[in-house]
Design a protein around this motif. Sequence first.
Motif, PDB file in Angstrom:
ATOM      1  N   ALA A  25       0.825  -1.203   0.000  1.00 10.42           N
ATOM      2  CA  ALA A  25       0.000   0.000   0.000  1.00 10.42           C
ATOM      3  C   ALA A  25       0.863   1.259   0.000  1.00 10.42           C
ATOM      4  O   ALA A  25       0.578   2.221  -0.723  1.00 10.42           O
ATOM      5  CB  ALA A  25      -0.933  -0.008   1.212  1.00 10.42           C
ATOM      6  N   ALA A  26       1.922   1.264   0.798  1.00  9.89           N
ATOM      7  CA  ALA A  26       2.777   2.452   0.888  1.00  9.89           C
ATOM      8  C   ALA A  26       3.495   2.717  -0.432  1.00  9.89           C
ATOM      9  O   ALA A  26       3.571   3.868  -0.890  1.00  9.89           O
ATOM     10  CB  ALA A  26       3.800   2.273   2.012  1.00  9.89           C
ATOM     11  N   LEU A  27       4.006   1.664  -1.072  1.00  8.26           N
ATOM     12  CA  LEU A  27       4.713   1.846  -2.337  1.00  8.26           C
ATOM     13  C   LEU A  27       3.753   2.309  -3.429  1.00  8.26           C
ATOM     14  O   LEU A  27       4.053   3.256  -4.177  1.00  8.26           O
ATOM     15  CB  LEU A  27       5.386   0.537  -2.747  1.00  8.26           C
ATOM     16  CG  LEU A  27       6.199   0.562  -4.053  1.00  8.26           C
ATOM     17  CD1 LEU A  27       7.278   1.638  -3.995  1.00  8.26           C
ATOM     18  CD2 LEU A  27       6.812  -0.809  -4.323  1.00  8.26           C
ATOM     19  N   GLY A  28       2.600   1.664  -3.526  1.00  7.01           N
ATOM     20  CA  GLY A  28       1.623   2.070  -4.534  1.00  7.01           C
ATOM     21  C   GLY A  28       1.127   3.485  -4.299  1.00  7.01           C
ATOM     22  O   GLY A  28       1.003   4.279  -5.244  1.00  7.01           O
ATOM     23  N   LEU A  29       0.862   3.818  -3.038  1.00  5.76           N
ATOM     24  CA  LEU A  29       0.396   5.162  -2.718  1.00  5.76           C
ATOM     25  C   LEU A  29       1.475   6.197  -3.025  1.00  5.76           C
ATOM     26  O   LEU A  29       1.177   7.270  -3.566  1.00  5.76           O
ATOM     27  CB  LEU A  29       0.001   5.239  -1.242  1.00  5.76           C
ATOM     28  CG  LEU A  29      -0.497   6.598  -0.752  1.00  5.76           C
ATOM     29  CD1 LEU A  29      -1.799   6.977  -1.435  1.00  5.76           C
ATOM     30  CD2 LEU A  29      -0.682   6.575   0.765  1.00  5.76           C
ATOM     31  N   GLY A  30       2.725   5.882  -2.688  1.00  4.43           N
ATOM     32  CA  GLY A  30       3.809   6.819  -2.966  1.00  4.43           C
ATOM     33  C   GLY A  30       3.942   7.119  -4.448  1.00  4.43           C
ATOM     34  O   GLY A  30       4.097   8.288  -4.848  1.00  4.43           O
ATOM     35  N   ILE A  31       3.867   6.078  -5.268  1.00  3.28           N
ATOM     36  CA  ILE A  31       3.946   6.282  -6.715  1.00  3.28           C
ATOM     37  C   ILE A  31       2.748   7.094  -7.208  1.00  3.28           C
ATOM     38  O   ILE A  31       2.886   8.038  -8.000  1.00  3.28           O
ATOM     39  CB  ILE A  31       4.012   4.924  -7.447  1.00  3.28           C
ATOM     40  CG1 ILE A  31       5.299   4.188  -7.082  1.00  3.28           C
ATOM     41  CG2 ILE A  31       3.924   5.122  -8.962  1.00  3.28           C
ATOM     42  CD1 ILE A  31       5.363   2.765  -7.604  1.00  3.28           C
ATOM     43  N   ILE A  73      -8.759   5.197  -1.113  1.00  5.25           N
ATOM     44  CA  ILE A  73      -8.810   4.369  -2.321  1.00  5.25           C
ATOM     45  C   ILE A  73      -7.675   3.355  -2.325  1.00  5.25           C
ATOM     46  O   ILE A  73      -7.836   2.216  -2.789  1.00  5.25           O
ATOM     47  CB  ILE A  73      -8.754   5.275  -3.572  1.00  5.25           C
ATOM     48  CG1 ILE A  73     -10.066   6.060  -3.696  1.00  5.25           C
ATOM     49  CG2 ILE A  73      -8.518   4.446  -4.835  1.00  5.25           C
ATOM     50  CD1 ILE A  73     -10.070   7.076  -4.808  1.00  5.25           C
ATOM     51  N   SER A  74      -6.517   3.745  -1.808  1.00  2.95           N
ATOM     52  CA  SER A  74      -5.380   2.813  -1.799  1.00  2.95           C
ATOM     53  C   SER A  74      -5.671   1.599  -0.922  1.00  2.95           C
ATOM     54  O   SER A  74      -5.268   0.473  -1.262  1.00  2.95           O
ATOM     55  CB  SER A  74      -4.113   3.521  -1.324  1.00  2.95           C
ATOM     56  OG  SER A  74      -4.202   3.887   0.044  1.00  2.95           O
ATOM     57  N   ILE A  75      -6.378   1.790   0.193  1.00  6.36           N
ATOM     58  CA  ILE A  75      -6.747   0.654   1.040  1.00  6.36           C
ATOM     59  C   ILE A  75      -7.761  -0.235   0.337  1.00  6.36           C
ATOM     60  O   ILE A  75      -7.664  -1.472   0.371  1.00  6.36           O
ATOM     61  CB  ILE A  75      -7.317   1.143   2.383  1.00  6.36           C
ATOM     62  CG1 ILE A  75      -6.273   1.973   3.149  1.00  6.36           C
ATOM     63  CG2 ILE A  75      -7.752  -0.046   3.240  1.00  6.36           C
ATOM     64  CD1 ILE A  75      -5.013   1.235   3.481  1.00  6.36           C
ATOM     65  N   VAL A  76      -8.735   0.377  -0.331  1.00  2.24           N
ATOM     66  CA  VAL A  76      -9.730  -0.404  -1.088  1.00  2.24           C
ATOM     67  C   VAL A  76      -9.049  -1.209  -2.182  1.00  2.24           C
ATOM     68  O   VAL A  76      -9.321  -2.411  -2.376  1.00  2.24           O
ATOM     69  CB  VAL A  76     -10.799   0.530  -1.691  1.00  2.24           C
ATOM     70  CG1 VAL A  76     -11.741  -0.258  -2.606  1.00  2.24           C
ATOM     71  CG2 VAL A  76     -11.591   1.220  -0.587  1.00  2.24           C
ATOM     72  N   MET A  77      -8.140  -0.571  -2.915  1.00  2.00           N
ATOM     73  CA  MET A  77      -7.448  -1.269  -3.995  1.00  2.00           C
ATOM     74  C   MET A  77      -6.497  -2.329  -3.452  1.00  2.00           C
ATOM     75  O   MET A  77      -6.231  -3.327  -4.124  1.00  2.00           O
ATOM     76  CB  MET A  77      -6.684  -0.274  -4.862  1.00  2.00           C
ATOM     77  CG  MET A  77      -7.556   0.505  -5.812  1.00  2.00           C
ATOM     78  SD  MET A  77      -8.647  -0.529  -6.828  1.00  2.00           S
ATOM     79  CE  MET A  77      -7.465  -1.614  -7.621  1.00  2.00           C
ATOM     80  N   LEU A  78      -5.976  -2.121  -2.257  1.00  2.00           N
ATOM     81  CA  LEU A  78      -5.124  -3.138  -1.634  1.00  2.00           C
ATOM     82  C   LEU A  78      -5.910  -4.433  -1.440  1.00  2.00           C
ATOM     83  O   LEU A  78      -5.402  -5.532  -1.718  1.00  2.00           O
ATOM     84  CB  LEU A  78      -4.583  -2.637  -0.298  1.00  2.00           C
ATOM     85  CG  LEU A  78      -3.778  -3.642   0.533  1.00  2.00           C
ATOM     86  CD1 LEU A  78      -2.480  -4.002  -0.190  1.00  2.00           C
ATOM     87  CD2 LEU A  78      -3.480  -3.072   1.925  1.00  2.00           C
ATOM     88  N   VAL A  79      -7.151  -4.299  -0.970  1.00  2.00           N
ATOM     89  CA  VAL A  79      -7.997  -5.479  -0.776  1.00  2.00           C
ATOM     90  C   VAL A  79      -8.189  -6.218  -2.094  1.00  2.00           C
ATOM     91  O   VAL A  79      -8.091  -7.451  -2.171  1.00  2.00           O
ATOM     92  CB  VAL A  79      -9.365  -5.060  -0.193  1.00  2.00           C
ATOM     93  CG1 VAL A  79     -10.273  -6.279  -0.035  1.00  2.00           C
ATOM     94  CG2 VAL A  79      -9.184  -4.353   1.141  1.00  2.00           C
TER      95      VAL A  79
END
Length: 261
Positions: free
Chosen positions: A71-77, A193-199
């Motif tokens: 989640a952190a890497l995807g959110l950072g990008i 949204i990043s948490i939702v997409m993580l799921v």
Amino acid sequence: MNRHSSSAASALLRSRWVSPVLLLVLWEAASRSGLIPEHTLAAPSTVVATLFGMIRSGELPSNLLVSFGRAALGLGIGVALGVALGLVAGLSRQGEVLVDPLMQIKRTIPVVALAPLFIVWFGIGETPKVLLIAFAAMFPLYLNLYNGIRGVDKRLVEGALSFGLNRWQLVVHVILPGALPSLLVGLRYSLTISIVMLVIAEQINASAGLGFLVNNARDFMRTDIIVVCLMVYALLGLGADLLVRIVETRALAWRPKLVEA
């Protein structure tokens, strides 16, 4: 007056716990009486026991760390791309013509629909999971920053120009501070949204992470583990939102409050 308001606020806060606690009591009673079978939904007491057992064994912390990293890497990008594109489109008419149509096209494409294409392109490893999160988190940052920049009061810009500020100084000292509230709103949306997409992303052949635990629990009908993972997902979202609220409070301390306590 302030004391009365504080008492009323405390009473309201306590009353908000009534319905969740009542729901837990009814859920526990229904589970213990057999009204809700164990394979359909585990009792709250079972969920809590499973939670502590997974923490003691290290199973939950190790998989949580994997999910947090994704989640952190995807959110950072996503944040980096969203901010960069928002600046390009917001600060330049040419940039708007170049970037905004593509971002609007991207907005109309459901991110979930891209999962099969990402799997074809990048396989079933970590890359498609991270990119799905990044792709979903990018647009809220872009849209809010773009609108925030374009919504800066023109009188502030004219006043700054009258004081002799050049374009760079105008952007740094007037436009970006004026767009900061919108940027932080976009960041809160992106975190959610990043948490939702993580799921969703962790359903793609995950070998570790909360999604891996959920998939295994589904196969063995362990609803207690599924509920534990859902609770952790929810806590991740709440924690991220709280972090942005703290940043917002500090960064926007200059903004007047509409209602004083």
